[in-house]
Scaffold this motif. Sequence first.
Motif, PDB file in Angstrom:
ATOM      1  N   HIS A 243     -10.353  -0.540   1.771  1.00  0.00           N
ATOM      2  CA  HIS A 243      -9.053  -0.553   1.091  1.00  0.00           C
ATOM      3  C   HIS A 243      -9.109  -1.508  -0.104  1.00  0.00           C
ATOM      4  CE1 HIS A 243      -4.789  -0.930   0.329  1.00  0.00           C
ATOM      5  NE2 HIS A 243      -4.585   0.099   1.144  1.00  0.00           N
TER       6      HIS A 243
ATOM      7  N   ILE B 189      -6.005  -2.926   8.097  1.00  0.00           N
ATOM      8  CA  ILE B 189      -6.379  -2.485   6.761  1.00  0.00           C
ATOM      9  C   ILE B 189      -7.904  -2.356   6.764  1.00  0.00           C
ATOM     10  CG2 ILE B 189      -6.227  -2.970   4.288  1.00  0.00           C
ATOM     11  CD1 ILE B 189      -3.472  -2.766   5.735  1.00  0.00           C
TER      12      ILE B 189
ATOM     13  N   ASP C  65      -5.522   6.918   4.059  1.00  0.00           N
ATOM     14  CA  ASP C  65      -6.724   7.064   4.887  1.00  0.00           C
ATOM     15  C   ASP C  65      -7.457   5.739   5.110  1.00  0.00           C
ATOM     16  OD1 ASP C  65      -6.238   9.777   5.182  1.00  0.00           O
ATOM     17  OD2 ASP C  65      -7.477  10.320   3.459  1.00  0.00           O
ATOM     18  N   LEU C  66      -7.063   4.690   4.434  1.00  0.00           N
ATOM     19  CA  LEU C  66      -7.696   3.380   4.603  1.00  0.00           C
ATOM     20  C   LEU C  66      -6.808   2.410   5.390  1.00  0.00           C
ATOM     21  CD1 LEU C  66      -9.215   3.098   1.030  1.00  0.00           C
ATOM     22  CD2 LEU C  66     -10.422   3.604   3.165  1.00  0.00           C
ATOM     23  N   LEU C  67      -5.774   2.966   6.029  1.00  0.00           N
ATOM     24  CA  LEU C  67      -4.886   2.193   6.884  1.00  0.00           C
ATOM     25  C   LEU C  67      -5.061   2.678   8.316  1.00  0.00           C
ATOM     26  CD1 LEU C  67      -1.678   2.521   4.682  1.00  0.00           C
ATOM     27  CD2 LEU C  67      -3.255   0.571   4.754  1.00  0.00           C
TER      28      LEU C  67
ATOM     29  N   ASN D 262      -8.004  -5.077   0.501  1.00  0.00           N
ATOM     30  CA  ASN D 262      -8.719  -5.859   1.514  1.00  0.00           C
ATOM     31  C   ASN D 262      -9.951  -6.494   0.869  1.00  0.00           C
ATOM     32  OD1 ASN D 262     -10.156  -6.915   3.644  1.00  0.00           O
ATOM     33  ND2 ASN D 262     -10.076  -5.068   4.898  1.00  0.00           N
TER      34      ASN D 262
ATOM     35  N   THR E 144      -3.564   5.375  -0.488  1.00  0.00           N
ATOM     36  CA  THR E 144      -4.603   4.755   0.349  1.00  0.00           C
ATOM     37  C   THR E 144      -4.329   4.951   1.843  1.00  0.00           C
ATOM     38  OG1 THR E 144      -3.456   2.632   0.233  1.00  0.00           O
ATOM     39  CG2 THR E 144      -5.213   3.031  -1.398  1.00  0.00           C
TER      40      THR E 144
ATOM     41  N   ALA F 298       0.866  -1.187   0.000  1.00  0.00           N
ATOM     42  CA  ALA F 298       0.000   0.000   0.000  1.00  0.00           C
ATOM     43  C   ALA F 298       0.901   1.235   0.000  1.00  0.00           C
ATOM     44  CB  ALA F 298      -0.901   0.001   1.227  1.00  0.00           C
TER      45      ALA F 298
END
Length: 142
Positions: free
Chosen positions: A46, A42, A14-16, A49, A12, A8
């Motif tokens: 994401h 995650i 903001d999706l971690l 995911n 991305t 990643a």
Amino acid sequence: MDTFRYTATDETFDLLDFHDAVIDSIQVSDHEIVVELEAVNILAGHPLNPYSVAKSTDYCRLIFAHPSLSHATLFQEEKPHRRMECTDLQDMEILQFERREQEECYLYIILGLDSHFCKWVIQAKGFSLHWSEFNGDAWFVD
């Protein structure tokens, strides 16, 4: 060198979720800072995911590319703040991790607990997070 299945990047971020992630080690070179983490989360949205809920990863590696600044501060009660080497942040538990976009790079601010409250600021061109497995639901699911 470890081979990881997933990668990643800043796109991305903001999706971690790094909350409660524990740092095992930090290595610094001229062109990168490598942070070994026990696990991160995650989030469900994401693109890597495949599950409908947030998942925890296995051991992972966070790499800050082309760092131009890195400084850590330890905050101790009734003592002056103490600058320290980031490599001394072994076993730091991340409480908050934020990213601020700048003109040609990013500023990353990590707040956490080591022996005391600490703050680590990194300025770098970007980062990548590498892991191989989804181990289970994230701690905050349900």
